[in-house]
Scaffold this motif. Sequence first.
Motif, PDB file in Angstrom:
ATOM      1  N   VAL A   7    -105.151 -48.590  33.136  1.00 27.19           N
ATOM      2  CA  VAL A   7    -106.409 -47.998  32.678  1.00 27.19           C
ATOM      3  C   VAL A   7    -106.134 -46.943  31.614  1.00 27.19           C
ATOM      4  CG1 VAL A   7    -108.341 -46.520  33.376  1.00 27.19           C
ATOM      5  CG2 VAL A   7    -107.727 -48.508  34.760  1.00 27.19           C
ATOM      6  N   GLN A   8    -105.134 -46.102  31.838  1.00 29.33           N
ATOM      7  CA  GLN A   8    -104.826 -45.046  30.878  1.00 29.33           C
ATOM      8  C   GLN A   8    -104.375 -45.635  29.553  1.00 29.33           C
ATOM      9  OE1 GLN A   8    -102.120 -43.444  29.197  1.00 29.33           O
ATOM     10  NE2 GLN A   8    -103.657 -41.979  28.519  1.00 29.33           N
ATOM     11  N   VAL A  39    -102.175 -49.399  43.237  1.00 27.34           N
ATOM     12  CA  VAL A  39    -103.082 -48.430  42.605  1.00 27.34           C
ATOM     13  C   VAL A  39    -102.411 -47.661  41.463  1.00 27.34           C
ATOM     14  CG1 VAL A  39    -104.486 -46.359  42.987  1.00 27.34           C
ATOM     15  CG2 VAL A  39    -104.586 -48.258  44.617  1.00 27.34           C
ATOM     16  N   PRO A  40    -101.188 -47.116  41.626  1.00 30.03           N
ATOM     17  CA  PRO A  40    -100.585 -46.401  40.488  1.00 30.03           C
ATOM     18  C   PRO A  40    -100.416 -47.258  39.231  1.00 30.03           C
ATOM     19  CG  PRO A  40     -99.445 -45.832  42.510  1.00 30.03           C
ATOM     20  CD  PRO A  40    -100.368 -46.961  42.846  1.00 30.03           C
ATOM     21  N   SER A  52    -102.764 -41.258  44.379  1.00 35.04           N
ATOM     22  CA  SER A  52    -102.296 -42.465  45.070  1.00 35.04           C
ATOM     23  C   SER A  52    -100.815 -42.359  45.431  1.00 35.04           C
ATOM     24  CB  SER A  52    -102.560 -43.715  44.226  1.00 35.04           C
ATOM     25  OG  SER A  52    -101.850 -43.663  43.010  1.00 35.04           O
ATOM     26  N   SER A  54    -107.835 -41.078  35.296  1.00 33.85           N
ATOM     27  CA  SER A  54    -106.841 -42.088  35.679  1.00 33.85           C
ATOM     28  C   SER A  54    -105.545 -41.440  36.148  1.00 33.85           C
ATOM     29  CB  SER A  54    -106.578 -43.072  34.536  1.00 33.85           C
ATOM     30  OG  SER A  54    -105.922 -42.445  33.471  1.00 33.85           O
ATOM     31  N   VAL A  77    -106.075 -40.178  39.723  1.00 32.69           N
ATOM     32  CA  VAL A  77    -105.955 -41.292  40.672  1.00 32.69           C
ATOM     33  C   VAL A  77    -104.487 -41.680  40.834  1.00 32.69           C
ATOM     34  CG1 VAL A  77    -106.520 -43.731  41.065  1.00 32.69           C
ATOM     35  CG2 VAL A  77    -108.288 -42.146  40.273  1.00 32.69           C
ATOM     36  N   TYR A  78    -103.744 -41.698  39.738  1.00 25.25           N
ATOM     37  CA  TYR A  78    -102.315 -42.025  39.764  1.00 25.25           C
ATOM     38  C   TYR A  78    -101.564 -41.053  40.681  1.00 25.25           C
ATOM     39  CZ  TYR A  78     -97.542 -42.566  37.896  1.00 25.25           C
ATOM     40  OH  TYR A  78     -96.195 -42.757  37.748  1.00 25.25           O
ATOM     41  N   SER A  84    -103.704 -47.602  37.565  1.00 24.47           N
ATOM     42  CA  SER A  84    -104.071 -46.361  36.865  1.00 24.47           C
ATOM     43  C   SER A  84    -103.366 -46.270  35.518  1.00 24.47           C
ATOM     44  CB  SER A  84    -103.719 -45.142  37.714  1.00 24.47           C
ATOM     45  OG  SER A  84    -104.450 -45.147  38.898  1.00 24.47           O
ATOM     46  N   SER A 137    -108.585 -40.277  30.659  1.00 19.04           N
ATOM     47  CA  SER A 137    -107.156 -40.102  30.938  1.00 19.04           C
ATOM     48  C   SER A 137    -106.936 -39.148  32.101  1.00 19.04           C
ATOM     49  CB  SER A 137    -106.431 -39.574  29.694  1.00 19.04           C
ATOM     50  OG  SER A 137    -106.374 -40.574  28.714  1.00 19.04           O
TER      51      SER A 137
END
Length: 139
Positions: free
Chosen positions: A65-66, A58-59, A36, A29, A32-33, A62, A26
């Motif tokens: 993924v989370q 990308v956000p 980005s 991710s 990265v969120y 992310s 978490s």
Amino acid sequence: MTIDTATAFPTVNPSDAACRQYRIGSAASMFVYCLSIAVINWSGLNMQGPLLVLAVLVPPASIAVQLWLTLRFMGRVDEFMRALTAKRFIVAAALSFIVASTWGFLEVFLNLPHVPGFMVYAVFWVAFCLVSPFIRTTR
């Protein structure tokens, strides 16, 4: 699962592999969120075409993924923690829907400033944090 003596809330043992993987995943991710979004804001005017499309995707990736990590975590803990997390998720989602819908009506009918739709994700996690201390049972 243990009971935190300071708060009387059920907790997952922090050394538990599922908990550790969830926290690391978490955090990664969300890093990265945030990164980005910062990159898009700082260089968004210079990005064009496919690069801009890729950057904008990308956000949400992310976020996916989370949420996948959260579902994976729920599948790896005991029944009580699974049910408790699910109940907290449902209540937080309901509050997020209410806030987003209310703001949408206020925007349209009272001409309040527009808030981007992607903010509902942040509202969800704020709601999750706010309801979690109060939802301590699965009933």
